[in-house]
Design an enzyme around this catalytic site. Structure first.
Site, short mmCIF file in Angstrom:
data_model
loop_
_atom_site.label_atom_id
_atom_site.label_comp_id
_atom_site.label_asym_id
_atom_site.label_seq_id
_atom_site.Cartn_x
_atom_site.Cartn_y
_atom_site.Cartn_z
N ASP B 93 65.09 16.42 13.65
CA ASP B 93 66.52 16.20 13.70
C ASP B 93 67.21 17.54 13.46
O ASP B 93 67.00 18.18 12.44
CB ASP B 93 66.90 15.19 12.59
N ASP B 95 70.83 19.09 13.00
CA ASP B 95 72.22 18.69 12.78
C ASP B 95 73.12 19.91 12.90
O ASP B 95 72.78 21.00 12.44
CB ASP B 95 72.36 18.07 11.40
N ASP B 232 65.89 19.08 9.82
CA ASP B 232 65.98 18.39 8.53
C ASP B 232 64.57 17.97 8.09
O ASP B 232 63.94 17.13 8.72
CB ASP B 232 66.88 17.16 8.70
#
Ligand code: SF4
Ligand code: ZN
Lengths: 339, 329
Positions: B93, B95, B232
């Site tokens: 992930d 972000d 992450d």
């Protein structure tokens, strides 16, 4: 590939599946109750047992099984199998690990010789490694390429130099040097020997093998039990338990234990005792290292206990709710509210 | 609540009209599904036998957000401890807030009550009325490009360093401000948490030591261009996580989690826009300008405007506007 290796190789790497099946094929009546009458290549049973004794006692005492280069390969190979039977009979994880690492070290030595010897040696080393690990290697000049997921599986945990982030990774392969490959080989071999022993049914031993077993039991490491009070942080408890079970804990974990225990006031002799069950225990080296960490030798400065943050990156932190917000294992329990 | 019911109406429209296009995961029956409804309740430990069953659920339930496990289980509906973990997709992930400096400049706070607003850092309470304030991340082309750059770097690591083929990797726009990567490699799917941590540390370069690294390079080996990508770590390491379902709508934007065919040319504020064009009237409290499907909307300040439904829903879900008429039902 079967024909690539010969009986000499089987004697060097006796725990390979094909070494064992070779030995059993050659000695179809090799069984526990016939050990007193086993004859190999015309040698008397006593010769076989003597070789086995040397293999086991030297191995368990010194941490490396003897090479047995002066012994007939067939006998050397059979002595490994009898050794496994004896070790299984003793039924003690510390002896299993101690025997397994002594054997793994012996073979590691051969593997390194192989690599240094000649170009064919590297091919042999590659084949041997692949057979014990089920991993496919690629050969380079000064080392090998090993597939990424296998590298992660077999790398030495808790060592900065073995962390993937510090490795050369290309197209799904990780570069490892010869000595590193040998190190992995040792760990994998050790695990496979222990696994094999664990799978064996407990044999019903009698006769001269029983006497040999008594000798081994005397040779096995016997740590004094050290009484200690007070709760240890999870990271310390964990490594102490690993040691008790004969697990070969990484150097960073030993460093953690030594610095921590010295700082809470253990005396160096007791710490050396604690390490006695480590499969690769060497009294002299351990004593020296512990003394150095305690500041009694070398630079004279006491070593610090690594911080929790550092331990986390080394995968040694086993934080649970009892750790509160501490920054160093030494603070453990200090901030806990009394109830 | 009424505002959310209007949002739900548009979500229903999407699921009803697109259910045939929504893909269920590989081995649907081995995955745990979960969803959040429009009242904010989270439901987990669901399972569907087939793609058809999953699509029917979406149309019937119209979830505010829907997730399924990265893991494959023997019994996905059992309690966590007894599901029987088999393996899990390796996921990453990225972000926007971990990648872009620019996003901080664009972002702002807005008062939930009187709708005063200002630049970050946000005050503890609204200086005007003392109510609670909310921070809003506001994307622009520049910061979307920054996050795309990080995604390209990650793709390079996966294909060049890790040697994965593009067929083993899927990339999705997250539906809000980031990208999700899935790796479908059987060796990697078997990895546990500790092993995934090694992978994450490699990508984020945590614990990197250049003097150690330089000793581990083969003789005659070429230099590998090491780039840090701030994925992450918690997402990758959690092998029992439920992860937002591809093709589903994001509950903070109304955009879809869309598969990316080519990262270079992918424009999320075009490709992920799936709600209707139909003009809707909203009262905009405050909305900085934003570009959807090549057309710029805003800035708006305390004004009633008619905008396409996807802009309206985006603004309402960010807490920047309200529908002027009750259109639920
Ligand atoms: S938090 Fe510190 S004391 Fe607790 S387990 Fe981790 S390293 Fe040890
Ligand atoms: Zn206010």
């Amino acid at each position: 590939m079967e024909s690539f290796l010969g009986v000499e190789d089987y004697a060097k790497y006796p725990f390979l599946p094909e070494s064992i099946s070779y030995a059993l094929r050659r000695n179809p009546n090799l069984s526990v109750d016939k050990i007193d009458s086993i004859e190999i290549m015309g040698f008397e049973p006593k010769v076989v047992l003597d070789v086995t004794r040397k293999r086991l006692i030297t191995g368990i005492k010194s941490g490396v099984s003897p090479k047995l280069d002066d012994v007939h390969h067939e006998i050397s190979l059979v002595s490994f199998i009898i050794s496994m039977i004896a070790v299984r009979f003793i039924d003690d994880q510390v002896v299993y690990s101690r025997f397994a690492i002594a054997e793994a070290r012996r073979s590691e030595g051969y593997l390194l010789e192989e690599i240094e010897k000649n170009p064919r040696g590297k091919d042999v080393a590659k084949v041997i490694f692949e057979k014990v690990s089920n991993v496919k290697l690629n050969q380079l000049d000064q080392g090998f390429l090993i597939p990424l997921s296998d590298f992660i599986k077999f790398s030495v945990k808790g060592e900065t130099s073995w962390k993937l982030v510090n490795r050369w990774v290309y197209m799904g392969n990780v570069y490892v040097k010869h000595n590193e490959l040998a190190h992995m080989f040792r760990e994998i071999s050790m695990k496979s020997i222990i696994e094999r022993i664990n799978k064996m049914p407990k044999p019903a031993v009698k006769g001269s093998l029983l006497e040999l077993i008594k000798e081994i039991e005397e040779a096995k490491p016997r740590p004094r039990t050290i009484a200690y009070t007070g709760k240890m942080p999870p990271c310390i408890e964990f490594q102490m338990n690993q040691l008790k079970q004969g697990v070969n804990i990484p150097h960073s974990a030993r460093f953690l234990l030594a610095t921590y225990l010295i700082n809470i006031g253990w005396n160096p002799e007791d710490i050396v005792e604690l390490f006695r069950t480590a499969p690769d225990f060497n009294e002299k080296i351990t004593k020296y290292q512990v003394m150095q960490i305690s500041g009694a030798k070398g630079s004279g400065t006491k070593y610090m206990v690594p911080s929790c943050e550092k331990l986390l990156t080394l995968n040694l932190c086993k934080r649970d709710e009892t750790c509160d917000n501490i920054k160093n294992p030494l603070q453990y329990g200090r901030f806990k509210k009394r109830t | 609540m009424e505002q959310l019911q209007t949002v739900k109406k548009f979500f229903r429209w999407y699921y009803f009209n697109n259910s045939e296009k929504i893909k269920a995961p590989e081995s649907t029956e081995s995955r745990e599904f979960g969803y959040r409804d429009f009242n904010g309740n989270m439901v987990r430990h669901l399972s569907f036998k087939s793609e058809g069953e999953y699509r029917a659920f979406l149309v019937k339930t119209v979830p505010k957000s829907v997730y399924y496990s990265v893991a494959f289980y023997i019994d996905p509906t059992a309690p966590m401890e007894s599901k029987g973990w088999i393996k899990a997709d390796l996921v990453f992930d990225i972000d926007i807030k971990d990648v872009s400096e620019k996003i901080k400049e664009n972002s702002f706070w807005i008062c939930k009550k009187c709708h005063s607003f200002g630049r970050l850092p946000a005050p503890k309470v609204c200086p005007n009325c003392g109510s609670e304030v909310e921070e809003v991340e506001w994307v622009c082309d520049e910061c979307l490009n920054e996050v795309k750059g990080a995604a390209l770097d990650l793709l390079n690591i996966l294909t060049e360093d890790f040697g994965l083929s593009k067929k083993e990797i899927s990339i999705y726009f997250s539906g809000n401000n980031g990208y999700h990567f899935y790796v479908y490699n059987e060796e990697m799917r078997k990895m546990g948490q500790q092993e995934r941590m090694e992978i994450v540390d490699y990508i984020t370069m945590k614990g990197f030591d250049s003097s150690v690294y330089s000793k581990n390079i083969p003789e005659n080996g070429f230099m590998i261009n090491r780039k840090r990508v701030p994925v992450d770590p918690n997402v990758t390491v959690d092998i029992k996580r439920v992860f937002r379902a591809p093709d589903s709508l994001h509950d903070e934007s109304g955009l879809a989690k869309k598969e990316v065919d080519s990262l270079e040319s992918f424009d999320p504020l075009d490709k992920a826009v799936v709600l209707p064009e139909e003009p809707v009237e909203v009262l905009m409290y405050y909305m900085p300008s934003i570009r959807f499907k090549g057309e710029t909307f805003g800035p708006y300040k305390q004004e009633k405007v008619k905008v396409p439904a996807y802009v309206a829903v985006y603004a309402v879900l960010k807490g920047l506007a309200e529908f002027t008429e009750n259109r639920s039902g």
